[in-house]
Design a protein around this motif. Structure first.
Motif, short mmCIF file in Angstrom:
data_model
loop_
_atom_site.label_atom_id
_atom_site.label_comp_id
_atom_site.label_asym_id
_atom_site.label_seq_id
_atom_site.Cartn_x
_atom_site.Cartn_y
_atom_site.Cartn_z
N CYS A 1 -1.95 -2.10 -4.85
CA CYS A 1 -1.05 -3.14 -4.31
C CYS A 1 -0.31 -3.85 -5.44
O CYS A 1 0.89 -4.13 -5.31
CB CYS A 1 -1.84 -4.14 -3.47
SG CYS A 1 -2.51 -3.45 -1.94
N ILE A 2 -1.00 -4.11 -6.53
CA ILE A 2 -0.37 -4.74 -7.69
C ILE A 2 0.71 -3.81 -8.25
O ILE A 2 1.83 -4.24 -8.54
CB ILE A 2 -1.41 -5.10 -8.76
CG1 ILE A 2 -2.34 -6.21 -8.25
CG2 ILE A 2 -0.74 -5.51 -10.07
CD1 ILE A 2 -3.55 -6.46 -9.13
N HIS B 1 -10.21 -9.45 -10.44
CA HIS B 1 -11.52 -9.18 -9.87
C HIS B 1 -12.56 -9.10 -10.98
O HIS B 1 -12.22 -8.80 -12.12
CB HIS B 1 -11.53 -7.87 -9.08
CG HIS B 1 -10.86 -7.94 -7.75
ND1 HIS B 1 -11.34 -7.27 -6.66
CD2 HIS B 1 -9.76 -8.59 -7.32
CE1 HIS B 1 -10.57 -7.50 -5.62
NE2 HIS B 1 -9.59 -8.29 -6.00
N ASP C 1 1.69 -5.47 -0.12
CA ASP C 1 0.39 -5.63 0.53
C ASP C 1 -0.17 -4.31 1.02
O ASP C 1 -1.33 -4.23 1.41
CB ASP C 1 0.50 -6.60 1.72
CG ASP C 1 0.79 -8.02 1.27
OD1 ASP C 1 0.42 -8.38 0.13
OD2 ASP C 1 1.37 -8.78 2.07
N PRO D 1 -1.23 -0.66 -0.03
CA PRO D 1 -1.47 0.20 -1.20
C PRO D 1 -0.75 1.54 -1.12
O PRO D 1 -0.41 2.13 -2.15
CB PRO D 1 -2.99 0.38 -1.21
CG PRO D 1 -3.45 0.00 0.15
CD PRO D 1 -2.45 -0.96 0.71
N ASP E 1 -15.97 -2.66 -9.00
CA ASP E 1 -15.66 -3.97 -8.45
C ASP E 1 -16.87 -4.53 -7.71
O ASP E 1 -17.55 -3.81 -6.99
CB ASP E 1 -14.47 -3.84 -7.49
CG ASP E 1 -13.77 -5.14 -7.20
OD1 ASP E 1 -14.43 -6.19 -7.17
OD2 ASP E 1 -12.54 -5.10 -6.98
N GLY F 1 -7.61 0.75 -4.90
CA GLY F 1 -7.73 -0.41 -4.02
C GLY F 1 -6.64 -1.45 -4.30
O GLY F 1 -5.45 -1.14 -4.29
N HIS F 2 -7.07 -2.69 -4.58
CA HIS F 2 -6.12 -3.79 -4.77
C HIS F 2 -5.18 -3.55 -5.96
O HIS F 2 -4.08 -4.08 -6.00
CB HIS F 2 -6.85 -5.13 -4.93
CG HIS F 2 -7.34 -5.41 -6.30
ND1 HIS F 2 -8.45 -4.80 -6.84
CD2 HIS F 2 -6.86 -6.25 -7.25
CE1 HIS F 2 -8.63 -5.24 -8.08
NE2 HIS F 2 -7.69 -6.13 -8.35
#
Length: 183
Positions: free
Chosen positions: A26-27, A174, A32, A34, A148, A22-23
């Motif tokens: 992106c990191i 998160h 933005d 993935p 999460d 998930g996010h």
């Protein structure tokens, strides 16, 4: 069929693992989108000695090919297995420093994923059971994972398998529930 992954599974596994990250994907990609992390994940999956390596992965395969996977390893090895990943990520972000999401004494499930077209068929549960059996065969008494707070559907699956909340962890922006199961 559930089997150990092979390095040549990397192209099929990368998009699936991106779904699970998930996010975090992106990191990793500093994007933005993935999916921009797919080449990076293919690199990690296809090589030995890192947390996303095929060495730490079981795949679920049917007539459609690889449609699910689970990545797990000895929590005591987190820093060792994360080091090659951090080396690559710090080339573009020298200050990247995630916290520890696992600990010694725990077989850690880093990510579990199923192709969206095949979700709801019990594949995730089968992968979780297979990983717990692998952990038990390697003399672990506990399996852990983090989920999460923004992913209640995954939490429900883990609870159905028998995982219980053991605490909370803040990880990469998160809040996660740390869930464990005795094996």
């Amino acid at each position: 069929m559930i089997r150990p992954a092979a390095s040549e599974d990397a192209p099929a596994l990368a998009p699936l693992i991106i779904l699970a990250l998930g996010h975090i994907a992106c990191i990793f990609a500093q994007s933005d989108d993935p999916n921009d992390a797919i080449p990076l994940m293919e690199q990690f999956i296809g090589t030995k000695g890192n947390q996303y390596s095929y060495e730490n992965t079981l795949v679920y395969e049917d007539e459609n090919g690889v449609i699910g996977s689970i990545v797990g390893y000895d929590g005591a090895r987190l820093h060792e297995l994360r080091a090659p990943v951090l080396k690559v990520l710090r080339e573009s972000d020298p200050n990247f420093s995630p916290g520890d999401e696992t600990e010694a004494g725990e077989f850690y499930i880093d990510c579990v994923n199923v192709d969206p077209a095949h979700q709801g068929k019990g594949i995730g549960k089968k992968l979780l059971h297979a990983c717990c059996e692998l952990a038990a065969s390697n003399h672990f008494s506990r399996v852990g994972l983090i989920v999460d707070h923004v992913n209640p559907d995954a939490r429900k699956i883990y609870e159905k398998v028998g995982f219980q909340v053991a605490g909370e962890k803040d990880f990469l922006g998160h809040t996660y529930d740390h869930m464990t199961i005795a094996v």
